[in-house]
Design a protein around this motif. Structure first.
Motif, PDB file in Angstrom:
ATOM      1  N   TYR B 296       0.835  -1.207   0.000  1.00  0.00           N
ATOM      2  CA  TYR B 296       0.000   0.000   0.000  1.00  0.00           C
ATOM      3  C   TYR B 296       0.868   1.255   0.000  1.00  0.00           C
ATOM      4  O   TYR B 296       0.585   2.232  -0.702  1.00  0.00           O
ATOM      5  CB  TYR B 296      -0.913  -0.024   1.224  1.00  0.00           C
ATOM      6  N   LEU B 297       1.942   1.202   0.778  1.00  0.00           N
ATOM      7  CA  LEU B 297       2.822   2.367   0.892  1.00  0.00           C
ATOM      8  C   LEU B 297       3.389   2.741  -0.480  1.00  0.00           C
ATOM      9  O   LEU B 297       3.354   3.904  -0.897  1.00  0.00           O
ATOM     10  CB  LEU B 297       3.977   2.083   1.858  1.00  0.00           C
ATOM     11  N   THR B 298       3.930   1.751  -1.169  1.00  0.00           N
ATOM     12  CA  THR B 298       4.575   2.019  -2.451  1.00  0.00           C
ATOM     13  C   THR B 298       3.552   2.462  -3.495  1.00  0.00           C
ATOM     14  O   THR B 298       3.847   3.299  -4.352  1.00  0.00           O
ATOM     15  CB  THR B 298       5.348   0.777  -2.909  1.00  0.00           C
ATOM     16  N   GLN B 299       2.357   1.915  -3.413  1.00  0.00           N
ATOM     17  CA  GLN B 299       1.317   2.340  -4.357  1.00  0.00           C
ATOM     18  C   GLN B 299       0.953   3.807  -4.139  1.00  0.00           C
ATOM     19  O   GLN B 299       0.717   4.553  -5.098  1.00  0.00           O
ATOM     20  CB  GLN B 299       0.079   1.446  -4.249  1.00  0.00           C
ATOM     21  N   ARG B 300       0.915   4.227  -2.882  1.00  0.00           N
ATOM     22  CA  ARG B 300       0.646   5.647  -2.607  1.00  0.00           C
ATOM     23  C   ARG B 300       1.799   6.517  -3.116  1.00  0.00           C
ATOM     24  O   ARG B 300       1.590   7.616  -3.626  1.00  0.00           O
ATOM     25  CB  ARG B 300       0.456   5.872  -1.104  1.00  0.00           C
ATOM     26  N   ALA B 301       3.033   6.014  -2.961  1.00  0.00           N
ATOM     27  CA  ALA B 301       4.196   6.770  -3.448  1.00  0.00           C
ATOM     28  C   ALA B 301       4.118   6.934  -4.966  1.00  0.00           C
ATOM     29  O   ALA B 301       4.392   8.007  -5.504  1.00  0.00           O
ATOM     30  CB  ALA B 301       5.482   6.058  -3.053  1.00  0.00           C
ATOM     31  N   ALA B 302       3.726   5.873  -5.655  1.00  0.00           N
ATOM     32  CA  ALA B 302       3.613   5.928  -7.119  1.00  0.00           C
ATOM     33  C   ALA B 302       2.526   6.902  -7.540  1.00  0.00           C
ATOM     34  O   ALA B 302       2.690   7.666  -8.500  1.00  0.00           O
ATOM     35  CB  ALA B 302       3.327   4.542  -7.673  1.00  0.00           C
ATOM     36  N   GLU B 303       1.417   6.887  -6.809  1.00  0.00           N
ATOM     37  CA  GLU B 303       0.324   7.813  -7.124  1.00  0.00           C
ATOM     38  C   GLU B 303       0.839   9.255  -7.126  1.00  0.00           C
ATOM     39  O   GLU B 303       0.493  10.050  -7.998  1.00  0.00           O
ATOM     40  CB  GLU B 303      -0.793   7.648  -6.072  1.00  0.00           C
ATOM     41  N   ALA B 304       1.704   9.563  -6.152  1.00  0.00           N
ATOM     42  CA  ALA B 304       2.212  10.932  -6.005  1.00  0.00           C
ATOM     43  C   ALA B 304       3.114  11.352  -7.168  1.00  0.00           C
ATOM     44  O   ALA B 304       3.320  12.542  -7.396  1.00  0.00           O
ATOM     45  CB  ALA B 304       2.963  11.071  -4.684  1.00  0.00           C
ATOM     46  N   LEU B 305       3.651  10.375  -7.890  1.00  0.00           N
ATOM     47  CA  LEU B 305       4.513  10.706  -9.027  1.00  0.00           C
ATOM     48  C   LEU B 305       3.719  11.331 -10.164  1.00  0.00           C
ATOM     49  O   LEU B 305       4.283  11.979 -11.041  1.00  0.00           O
ATOM     50  CB  LEU B 305       5.206   9.456  -9.560  1.00  0.00           C
ATOM     51  N   TYR B 306       2.418  11.107 -10.167  1.00  0.00           N
ATOM     52  CA  TYR B 306       1.587  11.598 -11.270  1.00  0.00           C
ATOM     53  C   TYR B 306       1.049  13.003 -11.025  1.00  0.00           C
ATOM     54  O   TYR B 306       0.285  13.515 -11.825  1.00  0.00           O
ATOM     55  CB  TYR B 306       0.448  10.611 -11.556  1.00  0.00           C
ATOM     56  N   THR B 307       1.427  13.614  -9.906  1.00  0.00           N
ATOM     57  CA  THR B 307       1.077  15.020  -9.711  1.00  0.00           C
ATOM     58  C   THR B 307       2.046  15.863 -10.547  1.00  0.00           C
ATOM     59  O   THR B 307       3.082  15.372 -10.998  1.00  0.00           O
ATOM     60  CB  THR B 307       1.233  15.421  -8.232  1.00  0.00           C
ATOM     61  N   GLU B 308       1.711  17.128 -10.705  1.00  0.00           N
ATOM     62  CA  GLU B 308       2.582  18.003 -11.483  1.00  0.00           C
ATOM     63  C   GLU B 308       3.974  18.055 -10.861  1.00  0.00           C
ATOM     64  O   GLU B 308       4.995  17.925 -11.541  1.00  0.00           O
ATOM     65  CB  GLU B 308       1.964  19.421 -11.513  1.00  0.00           C
ATOM     66  N   GLU B 309       3.972  18.217  -9.540  1.00  0.00           N
ATOM     67  CA  GLU B 309       5.234  18.281  -8.798  1.00  0.00           C
ATOM     68  C   GLU B 309       6.020  16.963  -8.952  1.00  0.00           C
ATOM     69  O   GLU B 309       7.222  16.974  -9.201  1.00  0.00           O
ATOM     70  CB  GLU B 309       4.903  18.545  -7.314  1.00  0.00           C
ATOM     71  N   GLY B 310       5.312  15.850  -8.817  1.00  0.00           N
ATOM     72  CA  GLY B 310       5.946  14.540  -8.952  1.00  0.00           C
ATOM     73  C   GLY B 310       6.572  14.361 -10.331  1.00  0.00           C
ATOM     74  O   GLY B 310       7.712  13.903 -10.447  1.00  0.00           O
ATOM     75  N   GLN B 311       5.823  14.736 -11.368  1.00  0.00           N
ATOM     76  CA  GLN B 311       6.328  14.589 -12.730  1.00  0.00           C
ATOM     77  C   GLN B 311       7.591  15.426 -12.949  1.00  0.00           C
ATOM     78  O   GLN B 311       8.537  14.999 -13.587  1.00  0.00           O
ATOM     79  CB  GLN B 311       5.251  15.023 -13.744  1.00  0.00           C
ATOM     80  N   ARG B 312       7.589  16.619 -12.372  1.00  0.00           N
ATOM     81  CA  ARG B 312       8.747  17.499 -12.509  1.00  0.00           C
ATOM     82  C   ARG B 312       9.965  16.863 -11.822  1.00  0.00           C
ATOM     83  O   ARG B 312      11.071  16.848 -12.365  1.00  0.00           O
ATOM     84  CB  ARG B 312       8.423  18.860 -11.875  1.00  0.00           C
ATOM     85  N   GLN B 313       9.740  16.304 -10.629  1.00  0.00           N
ATOM     86  CA  GLN B 313      10.850  15.710  -9.880  1.00  0.00           C
ATOM     87  C   GLN B 313      11.389  14.451 -10.563  1.00  0.00           C
ATOM     88  O   GLN B 313      12.586  14.204 -10.589  1.00  0.00           O
ATOM     89  CB  GLN B 313      10.398  15.396  -8.443  1.00  0.00           C
ATOM     90  N   VAL B 314      10.473  13.652 -11.121  1.00  0.00           N
ATOM     91  CA  VAL B 314      10.909  12.450 -11.851  1.00  0.00           C
ATOM     92  C   VAL B 314      11.784  12.870 -13.034  1.00  0.00           C
ATOM     93  O   VAL B 314      12.860  12.309 -13.252  1.00  0.00           O
ATOM     94  CB  VAL B 314       9.689  11.641 -12.352  1.00  0.00           C
ATOM     95  N   LYS B 315      11.332  13.884 -13.773  1.00  0.00           N
ATOM     96  CA  LYS B 315      12.076  14.331 -14.937  1.00  0.00           C
ATOM     97  C   LYS B 315      13.459  14.838 -14.534  1.00  0.00           C
ATOM     98  O   LYS B 315      14.461  14.567 -15.204  1.00  0.00           O
ATOM     99  CB  LYS B 315      11.283  15.424 -15.674  1.00  0.00           C
ATOM    100  N   GLU B 316      13.508  15.521 -13.416  1.00  0.00           N
ATOM    101  CA  GLU B 316      14.768  16.059 -12.913  1.00  0.00           C
ATOM    102  C   GLU B 316      15.774  14.932 -12.648  1.00  0.00           C
ATOM    103  O   GLU B 316      16.944  15.034 -13.022  1.00  0.00           O
ATOM    104  CB  GLU B 316      14.468  16.799 -11.605  1.00  0.00           C
TER     105      GLU B 316
END
Lengths: 411, 411
Positions: B296-316
């Motif tokens: 559950y924890l990791t699934q919530r972490a993955a969900e957060a990657l799809y926010t605007e902020e998350g996408q920016r950080q992943v790209k970085e």
């Protein structure tokens, strides 16, 4: 055109808990106000204990900084955890298990399902009946089950009935199976075997060259002295048994996923040339090839359970559930039900009233008393006429469940 | 006596990365001061991004309270995550994937390994060569590989060479395989196929009734326009392809484990009677029976990657690795090496100097320059004479690695 694994087409379409969920959802939708008490699926309800929560927060912070970041870990688990397991789950009970005999995973369901990968499809399988459906279904998928007969039995699987008639103690097999699944404390019946009774199984396996797959997922619920916490308490078990353990019921890790499997180095099976091959190496190869380790976070949480504080908190949670189990046992007896389990287990296994089938009783309880349990027949043919209730709920709901059961018609 | 799965005994004892680790450890022990730069195993080095860290802390708090506790989740993953995947990984690229075609798991290694469960052992397999060893090894375990020949090839597997001679573009199979593994962006070569090139594979599979197992674990590294992010960008792929995705390289989830697999509902295989059976249902049955959901924890972490902020950080993070890849590519070219990859991928694939074998070059780099890479021959016979370096390191170490490579003898 490419081909599928035909064994999958033999499996009945619906899985027990999906069917339970389907009926409950259908009822809820047509009766929106119904105050349903769920005592069905074996999922925990209490939150994670504080020791685990603190360890998780700390582990998340580890992952947030370059210097403490943990990427791929060992597929078989971190040694910080394996060492705790070897010490507290085994050495302190007088059992020597090396850390390289311990394989940490994402849960006992995966391991009991995947263990078939390292075994020949020609092996004949025996299961107690009723039984956790995963053992049977994964052997159907693996081609070891034969065909499903009209009696609900797979033609190539030996069923070892556990019913009121034999006091829920399975007799030793008669068809010389190669692989035997035992789960104690038992799911679904909640019953146990004494050390002396287990010894007979280990002896049988040694004598007949059978592999014992011992599922000890409910070990933490054991409170009686003569019940073994591990199959390796039994002399000779290292030569015949694999043990599966879970943190799901111990510490409420059903949602964060963790279990482990012990494969002793003495445990050997035959290859086609008649050579003895160590299963420890085979399982290591399976896990390093098809698995990439359990979550670092969850492994840190499990480590924290082995502190003094962690152990105290785990015991507190289990005691809470065992108090529910006691209430259920006594409440059912008072209401006139025959029931077993609930002493070293979160499960209560009761006889349905009169000639009601398991599913009839399911519908009766759901429709009339808004209680959800699990039909015994879903666990195998010998589960027909039985019903499982679980202790995974609040004291309050358990009390209300008992009140409602007291009103049921026992005739 | 019970029998083991004999296919396991066919596997060579040592797994590529274990052998790399063994040699590095041996060298470190005998040279305690050596300043070793590790560019070998494909593990990330940057910490989790802030969006994931915050989501993890919040999810831990969810697990710490009764009202927000999550126990067993759906085996195929929470809908909160599947909906994000369907929207951001697919719909925004013009691809329609239903949430019930998405199966969230603990990682792509598990899924690419376990997918064989639902396929007939009679299927013939084709792999590109070099290749991620898991595809081959799991088919050995499943009995589809035949025997290992002296040339390093399994007799029943069709190898599709990818070398400098064909520009690392595999030719279509000639032996009519039933199952074809493709990984693009490729591990280990770091090369890609254009949409037009991929179309030829989808067309081939449709024409020949072959299943395409498409591993897109490195999708997040794609920066060029004509490279497909998903096999489903290619017309007709829904009828022939399963796609594997991973959060490991995207967001550094190697330690906390998460991936997903897409099985479109149109995708059919034949059973023994010649009926067409949907693979979506088979994989669902496999996962619900042998797996109990990702954390559950990791699934919530993955969900957060799809926010605007998350996408920016992943790209970085990915940009950071791609800058290493650029430095490596250019540094290697300057030092006179032939190399490919590193444009839409964290992997650089270089030709070893002169007639050096992959393992000779490994030992040479380790002993003389304290650089650890991965011998190309470990990925298959056509990898001989090649070597893999990864961009998973700091800029500083990458720079130092290039300086050392500049000093190597290219003759």
């Amino acid at each position: 055109m490419f081909r599928i694994n035909d064994n999958f087409t033999k499996l009945p379409a619906s899985y027990l808990f999906s069917e339970v969920a389907r009926r409950v959802n259908a009822y809820s939708e047509s009766h929106p106000g119904a105050d349903i008490i769920r005592m069905g699926i074996g999922d925990v309800t209490r939150p994670l204990c504080q020791a685990a929560v603190e360890a998780l927060h700390k582990a998340v912070d580890d992952e947030a900084a370059g210097e403490t970041f943990h990427g791929y870990g060992p597929e078989q688990g971190y040694s910080f955890l394996a060492e705790k397991i070897a010490r507290y789950d085994y050495r302190e009970r007088g059992i020597e298990i090396d850390t390289d005999e311990i394989f940490v995973s994402d849960g006992a369901k995966s391991d009991t399902g995947n263990i078939g990968d390292i075994l020949s499809t020609a092996n004949r399988v025996a299961v107690t009946d009723p039984v956790y459906p995963v053992y049977v279904d994964t052997n159907v998928m693996g081609g070891r089950a034969g065909d499903l007969g009209a009696d609900g039995r797979w033609t190539e699987i030996e069923y070892l009935p556990c019913t009121a008639e034999n006091g829920f103690v399975p007799a030793l097999p008669v068809n010389n199976p190669d692989v035997i699944y035992l789960c104690y404390p038992n799911n679904p019946t909640g019953t146990t075997l004494t050390r002396r009774q287990l010894k007979a199984w280990v002896d049988y396996c040694r004598e007949h060259g059978a592999l014992l797959l011992f599922d000890a997922a409910y070990e933490a619920f054991i409170r009686e002295e003569d019940v073994a916490h591990s199959i390796y308490e039994i002399e000779g078990a290292r030569e015949v048994a694999i043990e599966f353990r879970s943190f799901s019921k111990t510490a409420g890790f059903t949602g964060i996923r963790l279990g482990y499997t012990v494969v002793p180095k003495e445990l050997m099976g035959l290859d086609e040339k008649g050579n003895k091959i160590a299963l420890n190496g085979l399982w290591r190869r399976r896990q390093t090839t098809k698995f990439n380790g359990a979550s670092y976070l969850t492994q840190r949480a499990a480590e924290a359970l082995y502190t003094e504080e962690g152990q105290r908190q785990v015991k507190e949670t289990i005691d809470y559930y065992l108090e529910n189990a006691r209430m259920l046992r006594e409440g059912l007896a008072e209401a006139g039900y025959e029931a077993v389990g609930g002493i070293n287990s979160p499960y209560i296994w009761l006889k349905t009233p009169g000639t009601m089938t398991s599913w009839e009783f399911f519908d009766y309880l759901l429709n009339r008393y808004h209680i959800v349990g699990t039909p015994g027949s879903g666990f195998g043919p010998s589960g027909e006429g039985y019903f499982r209730l679980t202790a995974f709920n609040t004291h309050e709901n358990t009390r209300r469940c008992i009140e409602r059961l007291g009103a049921t018609d026992r005739k």
